[in-house]
Design a protein around this motif. Structure first.
Motif, PDB file in Angstrom:
ATOM      1  N   TYR A 150       0.766  -1.048  -0.273  1.00 47.49           N
ATOM      2  CA  TYR A 150      -0.138   0.090   0.008  1.00 47.49           C
ATOM      3  C   TYR A 150       0.684   1.206   0.132  1.00 47.49           C
ATOM      4  N   PHE A 151       1.977   1.207   0.202  1.00 53.37           N
ATOM      5  CA  PHE A 151       2.826   2.328   0.535  1.00 53.37           C
ATOM      6  C   PHE A 151       4.325   2.430  -0.292  1.00 53.37           C
ATOM      7  N   ASP A 152       4.133   1.524  -1.632  1.00 53.01           N
ATOM      8  CA  ASP A 152       5.218   1.855  -2.466  1.00 53.01           C
ATOM      9  C   ASP A 152       6.479   1.225  -2.151  1.00 53.01           C
ATOM     10  N   GLY A 153       6.338   0.422  -1.143  1.00 50.36           N
ATOM     11  CA  GLY A 153       7.676  -0.433  -0.712  1.00 50.36           C
ATOM     12  C   GLY A 153       8.366  -1.031  -1.641  1.00 50.36           C
ATOM     13  N   GLN A 154       7.787  -1.583  -2.563  1.00 49.16           N
ATOM     14  CA  GLN A 154       8.488  -2.210  -3.649  1.00 49.16           C
ATOM     15  C   GLN A 154       9.243  -1.338  -4.600  1.00 49.16           C
ATOM     16  N   THR A 155       8.756  -0.205  -4.525  1.00 54.10           N
ATOM     17  CA  THR A 155       9.483   1.085  -5.318  1.00 54.10           C
ATOM     18  C   THR A 155      10.596   1.140  -4.778  1.00 54.10           C
ATOM     19  N   ASP A 156      10.655   1.421  -3.208  1.00 54.56           N
ATOM     20  CA  ASP A 156      11.676   1.764  -2.455  1.00 54.56           C
ATOM     21  C   ASP A 156      12.647   0.714  -2.451  1.00 54.56           C
ATOM     22  N   LEU A 157      12.531  -0.530  -2.476  1.00 52.45           N
ATOM     23  CA  LEU A 157      13.295  -1.439  -2.492  1.00 52.45           C
ATOM     24  C   LEU A 157      14.034  -1.656  -3.970  1.00 52.45           C
ATOM     25  N   ALA A 158      13.376  -1.461  -4.793  1.00 50.68           N
ATOM     26  CA  ALA A 158      14.013  -1.346  -6.337  1.00 50.68           C
ATOM     27  C   ALA A 158      15.068  -0.084  -6.424  1.00 50.68           C
ATOM     28  N   ASN A 159      14.769   1.159  -5.770  1.00 49.64           N
ATOM     29  CA  ASN A 159      15.607   2.040  -5.688  1.00 49.64           C
ATOM     30  C   ASN A 159      16.481   2.216  -4.532  1.00 49.64           C
ATOM     31  N   LYS A 160      16.264   1.259  -3.658  1.00 46.33           N
ATOM     32  CA  LYS A 160      17.214   1.008  -2.686  1.00 46.33           C
ATOM     33  C   LYS A 160      17.344   2.179  -1.552  1.00 46.33           C
ATOM     34  N   VAL A 161      16.020   2.338  -1.075  1.00 42.45           N
ATOM     35  CA  VAL A 161      15.561   3.562  -0.184  1.00 42.45           C
ATOM     36  C   VAL A 161      14.912   3.305   1.004  1.00 42.45           C
ATOM     37  N   ILE A 162      15.692   3.792   2.115  1.00 41.18           N
ATOM     38  CA  ILE A 162      14.685   3.594   3.295  1.00 41.18           C
ATOM     39  C   ILE A 162      13.798   5.063   3.512  1.00 41.18           C
ATOM     40  N   ARG A 163      12.369   4.765   3.664  1.00 44.12           N
ATOM     41  CA  ARG A 163      11.662   5.832   3.704  1.00 44.12           C
ATOM     42  C   ARG A 163      10.809   5.534   5.148  1.00 44.12           C
ATOM     43  N   ALA A 164      10.318   6.274   5.795  1.00 48.71           N
ATOM     44  CA  ALA A 164       9.328   6.085   6.803  1.00 48.71           C
ATOM     45  C   ALA A 164       7.932   5.954   6.025  1.00 48.71           C
ATOM     46  N   VAL A 165       6.949   5.347   6.567  1.00 47.37           N
ATOM     47  CA  VAL A 165       5.630   5.095   6.234  1.00 47.37           C
ATOM     48  C   VAL A 165       5.011   6.394   6.759  1.00 47.37           C
ATOM     49  N   GLY A 166       4.084   7.313   5.984  1.00 44.39           N
ATOM     50  CA  GLY A 166       3.784   8.416   6.210  1.00 44.39           C
ATOM     51  C   GLY A 166       4.575   9.575   6.732  1.00 44.39           C
ATOM     52  N   SER A 167       4.381  10.211   7.905  1.00 42.54           N
ATOM     53  CA  SER A 167       4.990  11.222   8.305  1.00 42.54           C
ATOM     54  C   SER A 167       6.409  10.632   9.260  1.00 42.54           C
ATOM     55  N   PRO A 168       7.415  10.981   8.888  1.00 47.04           N
ATOM     56  CA  PRO A 168       8.745  10.237   9.831  1.00 47.04           C
ATOM     57  C   PRO A 168       8.688  10.855  11.186  1.00 47.04           C
TER      58      PRO A 168
END
Length: 415
Positions: A150-168
């Motif tokens: 639901y939160f584009d985790g696969q996109t961040d995996l592909a781009n090798k990015v750590i991003r908080a869900v919603g507001s960090p």
């Protein structure tokens, strides 16, 4: 459209769904999933195991989330243990295995920046995933291998990015340890961190004071031993997290040097030893430094031994007595550490020299304190310990054989 990368996993992209073949840890748990769903509830694999599957990394344990309430899980399975039932977790004992099953939940405010004041159980997978720390961990997988994202985790995996869900900011106020987890994942996975997530850590870093040192230590060591240690440590420094870790506040430059050097940190022993070396911690300060990090007595003793040996090894090889005092296992690890500094190393020679030692521990010495008392007519005193040390050193240096009579006669002559 399906495609195979040559491994056991085959991917099928359908919008935001990806279907993959299940690895053994998942297949073993399928009967648990089937039983929950047969009772009319939803059940999904969630979190790190799903992330690591998509990254083709080994899977050990799997976590299962469900729409069933804890008491409903307990009616479905005959053997359960309440391991964290107040937070919705029940351990299910099933077919010789144990599985932690957690009910979908939302959480209220976090006054201590670690545990929610209140947990509310829900029936929605999306609501449950919304409370998780990072997008790459907010993934779920059903029993057929379909990935729900639901939160584009696969996109961040592909781009090798750590991003908080919603507001960090919200995620870090809920659980301040997540800031350490963020830099740990940067190091462990070799990823980079999204700018807003970095900025939120920099703004909220002081919240780390609210977290128990034992929990920080776990994340810190994983960060030190990760493949992306340099980037993880540099963000750890840049965001100011280091200021709230034991003994690090005044060592920013030393930590930067530690981050930038290519070192072989494959174990916690090497991680602590290298850290002490770069911080230039004095030998007498090692024990209190590690105690502040809540290390065990055994680990402190091992690190003290390795640190002492590494400082010698930076200038020369260990002599027989030093090798004996260090022990073979730690001595070989110190050789690997020395190699990181470009120093020629001789692990085979170390092993051969160690094997040739006449004794490997004090227990192997052929005399005891009682022998000294009876043969040398010495009263129980500090002198006994000094004589035993003298005999131990003499045996190791080949001045006397490891036989009771020889050692006693030698000590009589030396007294």
């Amino acid at each position: 459209m399906s495609q195979s990368d040559g491994s056991q996993n085959t991917y099928l992209w359908i919008g935001k769904l990806v279907m993959i073949s299940l690895a053994p840890p998942f297949t073993k748990a399928l009967s648990v999933m089937h039983k929950i769903e047969a009772a009319g509830f939803e059940a999904y694999f969630v979190g790190g195991s799903v992330r690591d599957t998509l990254l083709h990394q080994p899977i050990n344990d799997v976590d299962i989330a469900t729409s069933a309430l804890p008491e409903e899980i307990k009616t479905i399975f005959p053997k359960t243990v309440d391991v964290g039932i107040e937070h919705g977790t029940v351990m299910v004992l099933w077919k010789g295995e144990h599985y932690e099953i957690t009910t979908f939940r939302t959480e209220s405010t976090y006054q201590d920046f670690r545990r929610p004041d209140e947990v509310t159980f829900v029936r929605s997978l999306k609501e449950d995933l919304k409370r998780r720390d990072f997008t790459v961990n907010a993934l779920a997988m059903d029993q057929k291998g379909n990935i729900i994202d639901y939160f584009d985790g696969q996109t961040d995996l592909a781009n090798k990015v750590i991003r908080a869900v919603g507001s960090p900011h919200e995620r870090f106020h809920e659980d301040a340890l997540r800031m350490m987890r963020a830099v740990r994942f940067i190091s462990q996975l070799g990823f980079k961190m999204e700018k807003e997530t970095i900025a939120a850590i920099e703004k909220n870093h002081a919240l780390l004071e609210k977290i128990a040192v034992e929990r920080i230590q776990v994340e810190f060591l994983k960060m030190l031993m990760g493949i992306g240690r340099k980037n993880g440590l540099l963000i750890f420094i840049e965001t100011g997290l280091f200021k709230y870790c034991p003994g690090l506040r005044n060592h920013e430059k030393a930590l930067e040097a530690f981050a930038k050097n290519q070192l072989n940190l494959s174990t916690s022993l090497s991680a602590w030893t290298f850290l002490l070396f770069y911080l230039e911690v004095k030998s007498e300060e090692v024990e209190p430094f590690l105690r502040a990090w809540k290390c065990s007595r055994k680990e402190i003793q091992q690190v003290e031994t390795a640190y002492r040996a590494l400082k010698v090894r930076m200038n020369r090889s260990l002599d027989r007595l030093e090798l004996y005092q260090t022990g073979l296992e730690i001595a070989l690890e110190v050789e690997k550490m020395a190699e990181s500094f470009g120093i020629p190393v001789y692990p085979l020679q170390v092993k051969e020299t160690y094997e040739s030692l006449p004794i490997k521990s004090k227990k192997a010495l052929a005399i005891t304190g009682n022998d000294l008392i009876s043969s040398l007519k010495i009263e129980p005193s500090r002198e006994i310990g000094l004589l035993l040390e003298k005999a131990e050193k003499a045996v190791l240096e080949g001045k006397v054989g490891n036989e009771t009579i020889q050692i006693l006669n030698w000590l009589k002559e030396e007294r």
